[in-house]
Design a protein around this motif. Structure first.
Motif, PDB file in Angstrom:
ATOM      1  N   THR A  80     -26.981  72.771  -4.241  1.00 39.07           N
ATOM      2  CA  THR A  80     -28.399  73.061  -4.526  1.00 39.07           C
ATOM      3  C   THR A  80     -28.592  73.648  -5.924  1.00 39.07           C
ATOM      4  OG1 THR A  80     -28.115  75.207  -3.426  1.00 39.07           O
ATOM      5  CG2 THR A  80     -29.043  73.411  -2.117  1.00 39.07           C
ATOM      6  N   MET A  81     -27.594  73.526  -6.779  1.00 36.46           N
ATOM      7  CA  MET A  81     -27.674  74.143  -8.107  1.00 36.46           C
ATOM      8  C   MET A  81     -28.780  73.536  -8.958  1.00 36.46           C
ATOM      9  SD  MET A  81     -24.532  75.004 -10.703  1.00 36.46           S
ATOM     10  CE  MET A  81     -23.723  75.967  -9.426  1.00 36.46           C
ATOM     11  N   SER A  82     -29.183  72.320  -8.657  1.00 36.42           N
ATOM     12  CA  SER A  82     -30.248  71.692  -9.460  1.00 36.42           C
ATOM     13  C   SER A  82     -31.550  72.482  -9.378  1.00 36.42           C
ATOM     14  CB  SER A  82     -30.485  70.249  -8.992  1.00 36.42           C
ATOM     15  OG  SER A  82     -30.952  70.222  -7.655  1.00 36.42           O
ATOM     16  N   TYR A  83     -31.799  73.167  -8.251  1.00 35.72           N
ATOM     17  CA  TYR A  83     -33.032  73.942  -8.108  1.00 35.72           C
ATOM     18  C   TYR A  83     -33.117  75.042  -9.164  1.00 35.72           C
ATOM     19  CZ  TYR A  83     -33.821  71.803  -3.528  1.00 35.72           C
ATOM     20  OH  TYR A  83     -34.042  70.914  -2.507  1.00 35.72           O
ATOM     21  N   SER A  84     -32.046  75.818  -9.316  1.00 35.14           N
ATOM     22  CA  SER A  84     -32.077  76.920 -10.278  1.00 35.14           C
ATOM     23  C   SER A  84     -32.001  76.418 -11.710  1.00 35.14           C
ATOM     24  CB  SER A  84     -30.933  77.906 -10.000  1.00 35.14           C
ATOM     25  OG  SER A  84     -29.671  77.268 -10.099  1.00 35.14           O
ATOM     26  N   LEU A  85     -31.305  75.306 -11.947  1.00 35.08           N
ATOM     27  CA  LEU A  85     -31.225  74.764 -13.303  1.00 35.08           C
ATOM     28  C   LEU A  85     -32.592  74.229 -13.740  1.00 35.08           C
ATOM     29  CD1 LEU A  85     -27.783  72.906 -13.168  1.00 35.08           C
ATOM     30  CD2 LEU A  85     -28.314  75.121 -14.198  1.00 35.08           C
ATOM     31  N   GLN A 133     -32.203  77.692  -4.309  1.00 36.50           N
ATOM     32  CA  GLN A 133     -30.741  77.605  -4.290  1.00 36.50           C
ATOM     33  C   GLN A 133     -30.145  78.780  -3.530  1.00 36.50           C
ATOM     34  OE1 GLN A 133     -28.682  78.502  -7.920  1.00 36.50           O
ATOM     35  NE2 GLN A 133     -26.825  77.405  -7.313  1.00 36.50           N
ATOM     36  N   ALA A 134     -30.560  79.984  -3.883  1.00 39.41           N
ATOM     37  CA  ALA A 134     -30.030  81.175  -3.225  1.00 39.41           C
ATOM     38  C   ALA A 134     -30.509  81.281  -1.782  1.00 39.41           C
ATOM     39  CB  ALA A 134     -30.444  82.421  -4.006  1.00 39.41           C
ATOM     40  N   ALA A 135     -31.783  80.938  -1.546  1.00 35.56           N
ATOM     41  CA  ALA A 135     -32.328  81.020  -0.187  1.00 35.56           C
ATOM     42  C   ALA A 135     -31.599  80.065   0.745  1.00 35.56           C
ATOM     43  CB  ALA A 135     -33.821  80.699  -0.204  1.00 35.56           C
ATOM     44  N   TYR A 136     -31.307  78.865   0.271  1.00 26.91           N
ATOM     45  CA  TYR A 136     -30.559  77.898   1.077  1.00 26.91           C
ATOM     46  C   TYR A 136     -29.142  78.403   1.339  1.00 26.91           C
ATOM     47  CZ  TYR A 136     -28.088  73.559   2.237  1.00 26.91           C
ATOM     48  OH  TYR A 136     -27.309  72.606   2.838  1.00 26.91           O
ATOM     49  N   GLY A 137     -28.511  78.975   0.315  1.00 27.62           N
ATOM     50  CA  GLY A 137     -27.142  79.463   0.473  1.00 27.62           C
ATOM     51  C   GLY A 137     -27.015  80.554   1.518  1.00 27.62           C
ATOM     52  N   LEU A 138     -28.083  81.323   1.713  1.00 26.30           N
ATOM     53  CA  LEU A 138     -28.032  82.432   2.670  1.00 26.30           C
ATOM     54  C   LEU A 138     -28.922  82.199   3.887  1.00 26.30           C
ATOM     55  CD1 LEU A 138     -28.112  85.395   0.115  1.00 26.30           C
ATOM     56  CD2 LEU A 138     -26.137  84.565   1.397  1.00 26.30           C
ATOM     57  N   SER A 139     -29.399  80.976   4.066  1.00 27.04           N
ATOM     58  CA  SER A 139     -30.357  80.694   5.138  1.00 27.04           C
ATOM     59  C   SER A 139     -29.756  80.817   6.531  1.00 27.04           C
ATOM     60  CB  SER A 139     -30.932  79.283   4.963  1.00 27.04           C
ATOM     61  OG  SER A 139     -29.896  78.311   5.028  1.00 27.04           O
ATOM     62  N   SER A 146     -28.867  62.193  -8.706  1.00 26.75           N
ATOM     63  CA  SER A 146     -28.450  62.650  -7.385  1.00 26.75           C
ATOM     64  C   SER A 146     -28.773  64.117  -7.146  1.00 26.75           C
ATOM     65  CB  SER A 146     -26.945  62.446  -7.207  1.00 26.75           C
ATOM     66  OG  SER A 146     -26.221  63.302  -8.091  1.00 26.75           O
ATOM     67  N   ALA A 147     -29.210  64.827  -8.197  1.00 20.69           N
ATOM     68  CA  ALA A 147     -29.474  66.269  -8.124  1.00 20.69           C
ATOM     69  C   ALA A 147     -28.227  67.046  -7.712  1.00 20.69           C
ATOM     70  CB  ALA A 147     -30.631  66.561  -7.163  1.00 20.69           C
ATOM     71  N   GLN A 148     -27.054  66.545  -8.087  1.00 24.83           N
ATOM     72  CA  GLN A 148     -25.780  67.204  -7.813  1.00 24.83           C
ATOM     73  C   GLN A 148     -25.056  67.420  -9.145  1.00 24.83           C
ATOM     74  OE1 GLN A 148     -24.803  68.320  -4.782  1.00 24.83           O
ATOM     75  NE2 GLN A 148     -26.732  67.570  -3.946  1.00 24.83           N
ATOM     76  N   PRO A 149     -25.344  68.523  -9.853  1.00 24.11           N
ATOM     77  CA  PRO A 149     -24.808  68.712 -11.208  1.00 24.11           C
ATOM     78  C   PRO A 149     -23.380  69.252 -11.276  1.00 24.11           C
ATOM     79  CG  PRO A 149     -26.251  70.527 -10.655  1.00 24.11           C
ATOM     80  CD  PRO A 149     -26.323  69.564  -9.503  1.00 24.11           C
ATOM     81  N   VAL A 150     -22.860  69.829 -10.192  1.00 27.93           N
ATOM     82  CA  VAL A 150     -21.564  70.511 -10.271  1.00 27.93           C
ATOM     83  C   VAL A 150     -20.420  69.584 -10.670  1.00 27.93           C
ATOM     84  CG1 VAL A 150     -19.814  71.744  -8.906  1.00 27.93           C
ATOM     85  CG2 VAL A 150     -22.211  72.443  -8.803  1.00 27.93           C
ATOM     86  N   PRO A 151     -20.306  68.367 -10.112  1.00 26.98           N
ATOM     87  CA  PRO A 151     -19.233  67.487 -10.600  1.00 26.98           C
ATOM     88  C   PRO A 151     -19.296  67.251 -12.101  1.00 26.98           C
ATOM     89  CG  PRO A 151     -20.100  66.645  -8.529  1.00 26.98           C
ATOM     90  CD  PRO A 151     -21.002  67.761  -8.961  1.00 26.98           C
TER      91      PRO A 151
END
Length: 511
Positions: free
Chosen positions: A55-60, A246-252, A308-313
């Protein structure tokens, strides 16, 4: 219930099963988890490094590095208040029904059935959609991991994957994440132990490698903690808030572990500790993961445009400068995604089963059964899987479907967490918490207020499109899924619930 006496004539201490009977239920599940195993399950349900990666795309898009780091710290503190609020109530009502049962038990008689119905449907829908989001994110993340390898033209080898190919990967992942809890339930605690060590070793390898190699250089500390580059098109303040998803999903998954109350030996003590301990552990893990990544971020605008909204790779490949090395470093996150899916599917089946045994779901006769062979609510597990596969078809209509799954999951779970807190604080004055083993008094009241305020913000916030320029592919369909579940629950209440639903069997509170 008759009092049980020891040989010396003194009464025995109440057992978890006898306490459960006092709450209106007969124990049907095996109590085979320790406190640490429940803490580890909290960690696995969140799977913070994986959740933050997908979900890093949300904060970026929301604001870049500062949004990512400070948003995590802010939401961690908020979710700690939510965890404390749930822990207090769970210490009084430790059942697999979790927040649903607690809302019913705490509500005055004039609103008891309606409030429990709203909470129960929100909780079950939140469990299902979060599990769906996890499994769908694993599919998208895996495809993007393949794209670190490029063909002769410089394009990622999976860049031209058709929609059906991604969906089939999602189907395979969903089957795996439901088959293991179905047929290897007794081994799940061991898988969770493995996941802890796997996370520590794998994530440490990722962070050390990208910081040491830093193929394209490192950012300054000033840039990491102060750079704010919103890409959303919204006003800066609102853009920052949208990036909090991003953070809300990580701790949901904070409260999902309450559904395991009937599988631990001392749920009134173990589960509250696990809820709070899990948040603290996840908050530290998230900070340790995000800050090093922020130091090696490439161009923010480029990352925000990844389809893909998946920036980490892309981030890992940029930092290592090597496709094979990047893919190897990403394997721990892929495996962690699968393990997270196992934990979410397990918790979802328990939540669905608990709600069904009170007749609140169409076809409850099927969903409330505990399978004799597997000793789990197998039918409820399969129900969740089928709904997830059907909702996944939204991807054929919009590539932004994942936004809907992750957003609506956070909305539903946040609403369900707030329901018992609202009733306890505003309608009961927290008087019932005096009987609990986890009562923080005035500090608990403050946490309750924060929990309710977060709910009021999260529902409209996470229904909004990430970008101001709204198209079919950037539209946030969370509101559509949210309204769909609300209509189904309202229709079922009108057809069946208003005449037949009585809720859990328990001794009534004073009204």
């Amino acid at each position: 219930m008759a009092e049980i006496l020891k040989p010396d004539g003194k009464p025995t201490a109440p057992t978890a099963d006898s306490n459960l009977e006092a709450l209106g239920y007969t124990a049907e599940l095996s109590r085979n988890r320790s406190t640490w195993q429940v803490v580890f399950m909290c960690f696995i349900l969140a799977s913070v490094p994986y959740g933050l990666s997908t979900t890093m795309s949300y904060s970026l898009i929301g604001g870049g590095s500062a949004n990512m780091v400070w948003g995590w710290i802010l939401v961690s503190l908020i979710m700690l208040c939510v965890a404390v609020s749930l822990a207090e109530i769970t210490s009084v009502y430790p059942t697999a029904g979790g927040v649903y049962y607690q809302t019913f038990a705490l509500s005055p008689s004039w609103c008891r059935r309606a409030s429990a119905w709203v909470c129960g449907w929100s909780y079950v829908a939140g469990n299902i959609t979060i599990t769906l989001a996890v499994n769908f994110a694993t599919a998208l993340f895996f495809v993007e991991c393949l794209n670190v390898f490029e063909d002769a033209s410089g394009a990622g080898i999976a860049e031209n994957f058709q929609t059906y190919q991604t969906y089939l990967i999602f189907v395979a992942i969903t089957f795996i994440c439901h088959a293991i809890p179905a047929f290897a339930n007794r081994w799940l605690p061991w898988i969770e132990y493995f996941a802890i060590f796997w996370t520590v070793i794998g994530v440490t390898a990722i962070l050390i490698t990208i910081l040491v190699v830093a193929h394209n250089g490192r950012r300054s500390a000033e840039w990491v903690f102060t750079s704010f580059e919103p890409q959303s098109g919204w006003p800066d303040g609102w853009s920052f808030c949208i990036g909090l998803l991003q953070a809300a999903y990580g701790l949901s998954a904070t409260g999902m572990v309450t559904s395991m109350c009937e599988e631990v030996r001392k749920p009134a003590i173990q589960v509250p500790r696990a809820i709070v301990g899990g948040i603290l552990l996840n908050a530290l893990a998230g900070a340790a993961f995000l800050i090093p990544i922020a130091f090696v971020l490439p161009d923010i605008a480029m990352l925000a445009q990844i389809p893909s909204a998946q920036p980490v790779p892309t981030i890992v490949k940029s930092a290592t400068g090597n496709s094979a090395g990047a893919f190897c470093l990403l394997i721990p996150l892929i495996v962690l995604g699968l393990i997270c899916g196992l934990g979410c599917a397990t918790a979802t089946s328990r939540a669905t089963w608990a709600f069904a045994r009170d007749g609140a779901i169409p076809g409850s006769t099927w969903w409330k059964k505990v399978d004799r062979f597997t000793q789990i609510p197998l039918n409820s597990l399969l129900l969740g899987m089928v709904i997830e596969l059907l909702l996944g078809l939204i991807y054929f209509g919009s590539s932004a479907a994942y936004n809907a799954f992750s957003g609506v999951g956070v909305i539903f779970l946040t609403l369900s967490y707030a329901c018992p807190v609202i009733v306890s604080l505003l309608l009961r004055g927290r008087q019932d918490l005096q009987r609990g083993s986890f009562n923080l008094g005035p500090l608990g009241s403050f946490c309750n207020v924060v929990c309710i305020g977060w709910c009021l913000l999260a529902i409209p916030l996470f229904s909004m499109p990430t970008s101001a320029a709204v198209t079919k592919d950037t539209m946030n369909y969370a509101s559509v899924v949210f309204v769909g579940f609300v209509l189904i629950s309202a229709l079922w209440y009108w057809v069946w619930g208003r005449k037949n639903y009585v809720g859990p069997v328990l001794e009534p509170l004073d009204t």
